[in-house]
Design a protein around this motif. Structure first.
Motif, PDB file in Angstrom:
ATOM      1  N   ARG A 149      77.413  38.400   7.811  1.00 29.77           N
ATOM      2  CA  ARG A 149      78.168  38.455   9.067  1.00 29.77           C
ATOM      3  C   ARG A 149      78.201  39.878   9.637  1.00 29.77           C
ATOM      4  O   ARG A 149      78.051  40.082  10.839  1.00 29.77           O
ATOM      5  CB  ARG A 149      79.592  37.955   8.794  1.00 29.77           C
ATOM      6  CG  ARG A 149      80.463  37.889  10.016  1.00 29.77           C
ATOM      7  CD  ARG A 149      81.763  37.189   9.720  1.00 29.77           C
ATOM      8  NE  ARG A 149      82.464  37.736   8.565  1.00 29.77           N
ATOM      9  CZ  ARG A 149      83.542  37.181   8.007  1.00 29.77           C
ATOM     10  NH1 ARG A 149      84.026  36.047   8.476  1.00 29.77           N
ATOM     11  NH2 ARG A 149      84.128  37.740   6.973  1.00 29.77           N
ATOM     12  N   ARG A 150      78.331  40.840   8.739  1.00 33.18           N
ATOM     13  CA  ARG A 150      78.346  42.237   9.193  1.00 33.18           C
ATOM     14  C   ARG A 150      76.985  42.608   9.819  1.00 33.18           C
ATOM     15  O   ARG A 150      76.905  43.240  10.861  1.00 33.18           O
ATOM     16  CB  ARG A 150      78.656  43.166   8.008  1.00 33.18           C
ATOM     17  CG  ARG A 150      79.841  44.084   8.316  1.00 33.18           C
ATOM     18  CD  ARG A 150      80.272  44.863   7.099  1.00 33.18           C
ATOM     19  NE  ARG A 150      80.986  44.036   6.122  1.00 33.18           N
ATOM     20  CZ  ARG A 150      80.919  44.158   4.802  1.00 33.18           C
ATOM     21  NH1 ARG A 150      80.168  45.088   4.263  1.00 33.18           N
ATOM     22  NH2 ARG A 150      81.605  43.365   4.017  1.00 33.18           N
ATOM     23  N   VAL A 151      75.923  42.167   9.148  1.00 26.99           N
ATOM     24  CA  VAL A 151      74.571  42.460   9.665  1.00 26.99           C
ATOM     25  C   VAL A 151      74.376  41.767  11.023  1.00 26.99           C
ATOM     26  O   VAL A 151      73.851  42.356  11.978  1.00 26.99           O
ATOM     27  CB  VAL A 151      73.486  41.989   8.652  1.00 26.99           C
ATOM     28  CG1 VAL A 151      72.088  42.157   9.237  1.00 26.99           C
ATOM     29  CG2 VAL A 151      73.615  42.753   7.341  1.00 26.99           C
ATOM     30  N   MET A 152      74.843  40.515  11.112  1.00 29.45           N
ATOM     31  CA  MET A 152      74.687  39.773  12.374  1.00 29.45           C
ATOM     32  C   MET A 152      75.392  40.503  13.516  1.00 29.45           C
ATOM     33  O   MET A 152      74.877  40.607  14.623  1.00 29.45           O
ATOM     34  CB  MET A 152      75.283  38.359  12.243  1.00 29.45           C
ATOM     35  CG  MET A 152      74.433  37.409  11.423  1.00 29.45           C
ATOM     36  SD  MET A 152      75.297  35.829  11.138  1.00 29.45           S
ATOM     37  CE  MET A 152      75.106  35.044  12.728  1.00 29.45           C
ATOM     38  N   LYS A 153      76.599  40.996  13.209  1.00 30.11           N
ATOM     39  CA  LYS A 153      77.378  41.676  14.246  1.00 30.11           C
ATOM     40  C   LYS A 153      76.679  42.939  14.728  1.00 30.11           C
ATOM     41  O   LYS A 153      76.644  43.233  15.919  1.00 30.11           O
ATOM     42  CB  LYS A 153      78.771  42.031  13.718  1.00 30.11           C
ATOM     43  CG  LYS A 153      79.703  40.828  13.709  1.00 30.11           C
ATOM     44  CD  LYS A 153      81.069  41.249  13.240  1.00 30.11           C
ATOM     45  CE  LYS A 153      82.102  40.200  13.610  1.00 30.11           C
ATOM     46  NZ  LYS A 153      83.443  40.574  13.190  1.00 30.11           N
ATOM     47  N   MET A 154      76.100  43.676  13.769  1.00 32.96           N
ATOM     48  CA  MET A 154      75.386  44.893  14.140  1.00 32.96           C
ATOM     49  C   MET A 154      74.140  44.541  14.953  1.00 32.96           C
ATOM     50  O   MET A 154      73.841  45.154  15.968  1.00 32.96           O
ATOM     51  CB  MET A 154      74.965  45.646  12.874  1.00 32.96           C
ATOM     52  CG  MET A 154      75.981  46.706  12.500  1.00 32.96           C
ATOM     53  SD  MET A 154      75.693  47.478  10.898  1.00 32.96           S
ATOM     54  CE  MET A 154      74.067  47.091  10.422  1.00 32.96           C
ATOM     55  N   ASP A 155      73.434  43.537  14.458  1.00 33.46           N
ATOM     56  CA  ASP A 155      72.177  43.130  15.084  1.00 33.46           C
ATOM     57  C   ASP A 155      72.394  42.633  16.515  1.00 33.46           C
ATOM     58  O   ASP A 155      71.607  42.923  17.415  1.00 33.46           O
ATOM     59  CB  ASP A 155      71.571  42.015  14.227  1.00 33.46           C
ATOM     60  CG  ASP A 155      70.080  41.969  14.377  1.00 33.46           C
ATOM     61  OD1 ASP A 155      69.476  43.048  14.472  1.00 33.46           O
ATOM     62  OD2 ASP A 155      69.524  40.855  14.418  1.00 33.46           O
ATOM     63  N   MET A 156      73.468  41.878  16.710  1.00 32.10           N
ATOM     64  CA  MET A 156      73.737  41.338  18.059  1.00 32.10           C
ATOM     65  C   MET A 156      74.511  42.337  18.917  1.00 32.10           C
ATOM     66  O   MET A 156      74.866  42.039  20.030  1.00 32.10           O
ATOM     67  CB  MET A 156      74.507  40.024  17.960  1.00 32.10           C
ATOM     68  CG  MET A 156      73.646  38.857  17.537  1.00 32.10           C
ATOM     69  SD  MET A 156      74.533  37.280  17.654  1.00 32.10           S
ATOM     70  CE  MET A 156      75.207  37.145  16.033  1.00 32.10           C
TER      71      MET A 156
END
Ligand SMILES: N[C@@H](CCC(=O)N[C@@H](CS)C(=O)NCC(=O)O)C(=O)O
Length: 259
Positions: A149-156
């Motif tokens: 979820r943390r990676v997704m937030k950064m990525d988006m």
């Protein structure tokens, strides 16, 4: 372009915006294909070495590789012209493609707001993303989801400002639908086109139509209920459901495998 170029494979997330555009186009045209469904996070090492990018949809058609939802629809439109998603009239076609671009662009912002609001319901979304995977893999995925979820937030690029922009873009997009609707209920001309497909997909998180290929099971987390309540009164949410009901149709996939 010949229609017998080879087998078709669609690389996708089961829960997604842009792969849903490609999936809908394949289903609408009744094109048999195989779906390769990945999990957000583990999709990166699967895709990067093979395709040089981690973003989906990616369609392979025999030796041809097509990346991105608009390019996939364009390819399908040439290889399998009927039923058409592009209007025959050049001016209407140009308008439909212009709207596709507008809604594609809006979708990038809208999903920031959507995921910002709903991803705190981590277990629910981990389970949703991993639908169709074996129980052991789902348990593991759920355990690792806080990191994903943390990676997704950064990525988006989910930031406070991005979320505010996403919310106002959602409203703008819903309003744009109502403003552009013709007498037959379509955005361009009197038939379903790529413009309607794209708008319905990009706006589907506000309406969760029954025909979306992945069901959001009940009970739904309060974050998701609040998100839906925010848009429920906008008349364009009924239009999204109407498009899905009229045109989403049956899956033409011959197989949907994990990875
Ligand atoms: N403009 C692209 C956007 C594609 C896109 O953002 N895809 C998302 C899924 S909805 C994705 O693959 N995200 C994973 C990643 O970029 O790693 C299109 O129309 O295909």
């Amino acid at each position: 372009m010949p229609t017998d170029t080879g087998a078709l494979e669609l690389w996708q997330f089961r829960l997604s915006l842009y792969p849903e555009k490609a999936r809908w186009a394949l289903d609408y045209k009744g094109i048999p294909h195989v779906r390769r469904s990945l999990l957000p996070g583990p999709h990166i090492p699967k895709l990067l070495p093979r395709f040089g990018q981690k973003c989906m949809p990616i369609l392979t058609h025999g030796d041809i590789v097509v990346k991105g939802s608009a390019a996939v629809i364009d390819h399908l439109e040439r290889a399998f012209p009927t039923p058409a998603l592009y209007p025959a009239d050049p001016a209407l076609r140009a308008r439909a493609l212009e709207l596709q671009t507008w809604f594609d662009d809006a979708g990038m912002q809208i999903r920031r707001a959507f995921f910002h609001e709903v991803l705190p319901a981590g277990a629910y979304f981990a389970d949703l993303f991993s639908t169709g995977y074996p129980a052991s893999a789902r348990t593991l995925y759920r355990a690792g989801f806080p990191v994903t979820r943390r990676v997704m937030k950064m990525d988006m690029r989910i930031t406070k400002r991005g979320v505010e922009e996403g919310l106002s873009r959602m409203l703008e997009a819903l309003d744009l639908v109502i403003k552009n609707l013709g007498p037959h209920g379509y955005l361009v001309g009197d038939r379903f086109s790529v413009a309607d497909l794209t708008a319905a997909v990009v706006l589907h998180p506000a309406a969760l139509p029954d025909q979306y290929p992945l069901a959001y099971p009940h009970p739904r987390p309060p974050q998701l209920e609040q998100w839906l309540a925010r848009w429920a009164r906008h008349p364009a949410t009924d239009w999204v459901r109407e498009m899905y009901q009229r045109h989403r149709g049956q899956s033409a996939a011959t197989e949907d495998c994990n990875g």
